[in-house]
Design a protein around this motif. Structure first.
Motif, PDB file in Angstrom:
ATOM      1  N   GLU A   1      -0.794  -4.468 -13.015  1.00 35.89           N
ATOM      2  CA  GLU A   1       0.285  -3.573 -12.223  1.00 35.89           C
ATOM      3  C   GLU A   1      -0.331  -3.228 -10.962  1.00 35.89           C
ATOM      4  O   GLU A   1       0.283  -2.961  -9.921  1.00 35.89           O
ATOM      5  CB  GLU A   1       0.996  -2.943 -13.189  1.00 35.89           C
ATOM      6  CG  GLU A   1       1.965  -3.523 -14.275  1.00 35.89           C
ATOM      7  CD  GLU A   1       2.387  -2.538 -15.232  1.00 35.89           C
ATOM      8  OE1 GLU A   1       1.904  -1.396 -15.529  1.00 35.89           O
ATOM      9  OE2 GLU A   1       3.406  -3.042 -15.889  1.00 35.89           O
ATOM     10  N   GLU A   2      -1.467  -2.609 -11.223  1.00 34.80           N
ATOM     11  CA  GLU A   2      -2.256  -1.910  -9.980  1.00 34.80           C
ATOM     12  C   GLU A   2      -2.559  -2.868  -8.973  1.00 34.80           C
ATOM     13  O   GLU A   2      -2.078  -2.748  -7.842  1.00 34.80           O
ATOM     14  CB  GLU A   2      -3.379  -1.141 -10.436  1.00 34.80           C
ATOM     15  CG  GLU A   2      -4.179  -0.654  -9.562  1.00 34.80           C
ATOM     16  CD  GLU A   2      -5.258   0.321  -9.824  1.00 34.80           C
ATOM     17  OE1 GLU A   2      -6.242   0.394  -9.199  1.00 34.80           O
ATOM     18  OE2 GLU A   2      -5.190   0.971 -10.935  1.00 34.80           O
ATOM     19  N   ALA A   3      -2.774  -4.193  -9.275  1.00 39.21           N
ATOM     20  CA  ALA A   3      -3.160  -5.304  -8.226  1.00 39.21           C
ATOM     21  C   ALA A   3      -1.737  -5.543  -7.581  1.00 39.21           C
ATOM     22  O   ALA A   3      -1.807  -5.774  -6.328  1.00 39.21           O
ATOM     23  CB  ALA A   3      -3.864  -6.290  -8.990  1.00 39.21           C
ATOM     24  N   ALA A   4      -0.561  -5.604  -8.441  1.00 42.95           N
ATOM     25  CA  ALA A   4       0.611  -6.172  -7.973  1.00 42.95           C
ATOM     26  C   ALA A   4       0.855  -4.937  -6.690  1.00 42.95           C
ATOM     27  O   ALA A   4       1.573  -5.325  -5.629  1.00 42.95           O
ATOM     28  CB  ALA A   4       1.609  -6.371  -8.730  1.00 42.95           C
ATOM     29  N   ASN A   5       0.835  -3.825  -7.121  1.00 37.14           N
ATOM     30  CA  ASN A   5       1.207  -2.839  -6.353  1.00 37.14           C
ATOM     31  C   ASN A   5       0.384  -2.608  -4.913  1.00 37.14           C
ATOM     32  O   ASN A   5       0.941  -2.384  -3.762  1.00 37.14           O
ATOM     33  CB  ASN A   5       1.364  -1.331  -7.013  1.00 37.14           C
ATOM     34  CG  ASN A   5       2.277  -1.163  -8.027  1.00 37.14           C
ATOM     35  OD1 ASN A   5       3.356  -1.620  -7.906  1.00 37.14           O
ATOM     36  ND2 ASN A   5       2.096  -0.465  -8.990  1.00 37.14           N
ATOM     37  N   LYS A   6      -0.882  -2.750  -5.426  1.00 40.07           N
ATOM     38  CA  LYS A   6      -1.796  -2.597  -4.009  1.00 40.07           C
ATOM     39  C   LYS A   6      -1.609  -3.872  -3.158  1.00 40.07           C
ATOM     40  O   LYS A   6      -1.764  -3.512  -1.932  1.00 40.07           O
ATOM     41  CB  LYS A   6      -3.170  -2.571  -4.617  1.00 40.07           C
ATOM     42  CG  LYS A   6      -4.209  -2.573  -3.676  1.00 40.07           C
ATOM     43  CD  LYS A   6      -5.665  -2.427  -4.251  1.00 40.07           C
ATOM     44  CE  LYS A   6      -6.798  -2.331  -3.219  1.00 40.07           C
ATOM     45  NZ  LYS A   6      -6.842  -0.861  -2.681  1.00 40.07           N
ATOM     46  N   TYR A   7      -1.617  -5.074  -3.453  1.00 43.76           N
ATOM     47  CA  TYR A   7      -1.459  -6.182  -2.702  1.00 43.76           C
ATOM     48  C   TYR A   7       0.091  -6.762  -2.545  1.00 43.76           C
ATOM     49  O   TYR A   7       0.474  -7.584  -1.430  1.00 43.76           O
ATOM     50  CB  TYR A   7      -2.145  -7.317  -3.212  1.00 43.76           C
ATOM     51  CG  TYR A   7      -3.900  -6.967  -3.016  1.00 43.76           C
ATOM     52  CD1 TYR A   7      -4.479  -6.494  -2.210  1.00 43.76           C
ATOM     53  CD2 TYR A   7      -4.533  -6.532  -4.381  1.00 43.76           C
ATOM     54  CE1 TYR A   7      -5.772  -6.119  -1.905  1.00 43.76           C
ATOM     55  CE2 TYR A   7      -5.754  -6.281  -4.175  1.00 43.76           C
ATOM     56  CZ  TYR A   7      -6.478  -6.060  -2.982  1.00 43.76           C
ATOM     57  OH  TYR A   7      -7.804  -5.632  -3.197  1.00 43.76           O
TER      58      TYR A   7
END
Length: 276
Positions: free
Chosen positions: A171-177
């Motif tokens: 979820e952090e990766a999805a939000n970041k990129y």
């Protein structure tokens, strides 16, 4: 929904047969204590080089070299044998103890480029070796042009909690990129005594229908006499069919190695899938 999924799978197969779309072989490989000692064995390096050359992208785990020389030596060997096809994204040394490890992605620079990367910052020290996340852009005509890859070598005795925590990393990766397309892979120690039959209900990455697990629970990713599906590939936002879409490369059988020769290479077999 199942009918739609089946239709998409049929379309994908037809497209591949007709060469309408490109594909890329994506692999995760725990090389087991990759350091100067292993790189000092030419016969082992030769097999490692052959294995890596089979794939367009490889997540390499268990790099243990305080001087950070061995992984560059391996990259040089692979490029010498492949015509300088591979670039590398290398994570920092991580681990709670003095025994640190690194993650590395070898990838064909003609097929992918790195758009960003980060090592996951844990809110509550969830991981022994924090996941290394890389955002890749595909330079080929794949079903996804932008995706993240999340690599983890899970601590065996805490595998249930670490695998469960990968949902937050995703979820952090999805939000970041800004992309929900992701490949989560590595030696998750996701079987046998580390993750038992009754543990799966406690793992959000398993229960959440956003995630598709490709490597069968019945697969054997170990070189030793054990029969365990430790190494896994989990997809989100990417259609790759079903669990039969993930494979284990038994390099011992393929290259005709003895048990001892195979163990010198690694105690794990690589796992991989074809991204269309």
């Amino acid at each position: 929904m199942k009918l739609l999924h089946s239709a998409l799978t049929v379309v994908t197969v037809i497209a591949v047969i007709c060469n309408v779309v490109d594909s890329a072989k994506i692999c995760a490989f725990n090389i087991q204590v990759l350091g100067k000692t292993k790189m000092g064995k030419p016969e082992v390096v030769e097999v490692l080089t052959k294995i890596i050359k089979r794939y367009d992208m490889v997540l390499i785990q268990e790099i243990r070299d305080a001087d950070q020389v061995a992984i560059y030596q391996l990259l040089d060997e692979v490029n010498s044998a492949s015509g300088n096809q591979y670039a590398m994204a290398l994570g920092p040394r991580v681990g709670r103890t003095s025994s640190k490890e690194q993650y590395a992605y070898f990838y064909k620079h003609s097929e992918f480029q790195v758009e960003g990367s980060f090592t996951y910052v844990e809110p509550n020290d969830e991981f022994e070796r924090e996941p290394y996340v890389v955002n890749f852009k595909s330079l080929k005509s794949l079903s996804v042009s932008d995706f993240t890859v999340i690599g983890l070598h899970a601590k065996p005795d805490d595998a249930v909690n670490e695998i469960d925590s990968l949902t937050a990393v995703y979820e952090e990766a999805a939000n970041k990129y800004g992309t929900d397309a992701s490949i989560i892979m590595g030696d998750l120690n996701a079987d046998c005594s580390y993750v038992g039959q009754n543990d799966w209900d406690d793992i959000s990455l398993w229960k959440d229908n956003r995630f598709d697990w490709l490597i069968s629970d019945n697969a054997d990713t170990t070189v030793s006499s054990t029969n365990c599906a430790y190494d896994r590939i989990v997809l989100a936002g990417i259609d790759a069919g079903d669990r039969s879409s993930g494979f284990v490369f038994n390099f011992q059988s393929y290259y005709g190695l003895t048990q001892e020769e195979a163990k010198d290479v690694s105690d794990h077999y690589p796992v991989y899938f074809d991204l269309y």
